[in-house]
Design a protein around this motif. Structure first.
Motif, PDB file in Angstrom:
ATOM      1  N   THR A  64      47.820 -96.921   4.964  1.00 48.15           N
ATOM      2  CA  THR A  64      48.832 -97.078   5.738  1.00 48.15           C
ATOM      3  C   THR A  64      48.604 -96.424   6.863  1.00 48.15           C
ATOM      4  OG1 THR A  64      50.074 -95.144   4.663  1.00 48.15           O
ATOM      5  CG2 THR A  64      50.553 -97.313   3.760  1.00 48.15           C
ATOM      6  N   LEU A  65      49.413 -97.044   8.000  1.00 53.64           N
ATOM      7  CA  LEU A  65      49.149 -96.249   9.191  1.00 53.64           C
ATOM      8  C   LEU A  65      49.854 -94.649   9.210  1.00 53.64           C
ATOM      9  CD1 LEU A  65      50.286 -99.039  11.918  1.00 53.64           C
ATOM     10  CD2 LEU A  65      47.947 -97.998  11.537  1.00 53.64           C
ATOM     11  N   ALA A  66      49.351 -93.625   9.595  1.00 53.51           N
ATOM     12  CA  ALA A  66      49.643 -92.522   9.580  1.00 53.51           C
ATOM     13  C   ALA A  66      50.985 -92.251  10.279  1.00 53.51           C
ATOM     14  CB  ALA A  66      48.501 -91.648  10.112  1.00 53.51           C
ATOM     15  N   GLY A  67      51.897 -91.635   9.712  1.00 55.86           N
ATOM     16  CA  GLY A  67      53.106 -91.387  10.420  1.00 55.86           C
ATOM     17  C   GLY A  67      54.258 -92.444  10.388  1.00 55.86           C
ATOM     18  N   GLY A  68      53.619 -93.762   9.980  1.00 53.11           N
ATOM     19  CA  GLY A  68      54.526 -94.945  10.183  1.00 53.11           C
ATOM     20  C   GLY A  68      54.862 -95.410   8.986  1.00 53.11           C
ATOM     21  N   GLY A  69      53.717 -95.487   7.918  1.00 53.36           N
ATOM     22  CA  GLY A  69      53.703 -95.920   6.717  1.00 53.36           C
ATOM     23  C   GLY A  69      53.660 -97.552   6.417  1.00 53.36           C
ATOM     24  N   LYS A  70      53.276 -98.066   7.770  1.00 52.35           N
ATOM     25  CA  LYS A  70      53.090 -99.685   7.755  1.00 52.35           C
ATOM     26  C   LYS A  70      51.683-100.078   6.979  1.00 52.35           C
ATOM     27  CE  LYS A  70      52.673-103.593  10.175  1.00 52.35           C
ATOM     28  NZ  LYS A  70      52.544-104.366  11.836  1.00 52.35           N
ATOM     29  N   ALA A  71      51.840-100.903   6.231  1.00 50.85           N
ATOM     30  CA  ALA A  71      50.544-101.152   5.189  1.00 50.85           C
ATOM     31  C   ALA A  71      49.499-101.611   5.861  1.00 50.85           C
ATOM     32  CB  ALA A  71      50.996-102.176   4.374  1.00 50.85           C
ATOM     33  N   VAL A  72      48.120-101.297   5.990  1.00 51.84           N
ATOM     34  CA  VAL A  72      47.181-101.772   6.543  1.00 51.84           C
ATOM     35  C   VAL A  72      46.302-102.680   5.474  1.00 51.84           C
ATOM     36  CG1 VAL A  72      44.906-101.166   7.463  1.00 51.84           C
ATOM     37  CG2 VAL A  72      46.969 -99.807   8.169  1.00 51.84           C
TER      38      VAL A  72
END
Length: 78
Positions: A64-72
């Motif tokens: 996930t993107l650090a700090g945002g939690g959006k899935a990569v």
């Protein structure tokens, strides 16, 4: 400045294939029970980390993107 990723391994799913450690040895290690662990939970976005996640036969690696939690990886469906 590039993206930072949070890398986690679901050890309830991990089967210890070692593909991640073979693909990105600087980023993953297997413990004595052959369970994968990220070397550091937060890292710069790099191709080897993504390749390791994609090579996992059971998709146990979550990025996930650090700090945002959006899935990569795995990508969110929809």
């Amino acid at each position: 400045m590039g993206d930072r990723w949070h890398v986690d391994v679901d050890r309830g799913v991990c089967i210890g294939s070692g593909m991640c450690a073979a693909t990105a040895p600087d980023h993953f290690r297997l413990d004595t029970a052959r369970q994968s662990h990220p070397s550091t939970p937060e890292t710069d976005a790099t191709d080897p980390v993504l390749a390791a996640a994609e090579s996992c036969p059971v998709e146990a690696i979550i990025i996930t993107l650090a700090g945002g939690g959006k899935a990569v990886f795995p990508p969110e469906e929809g």
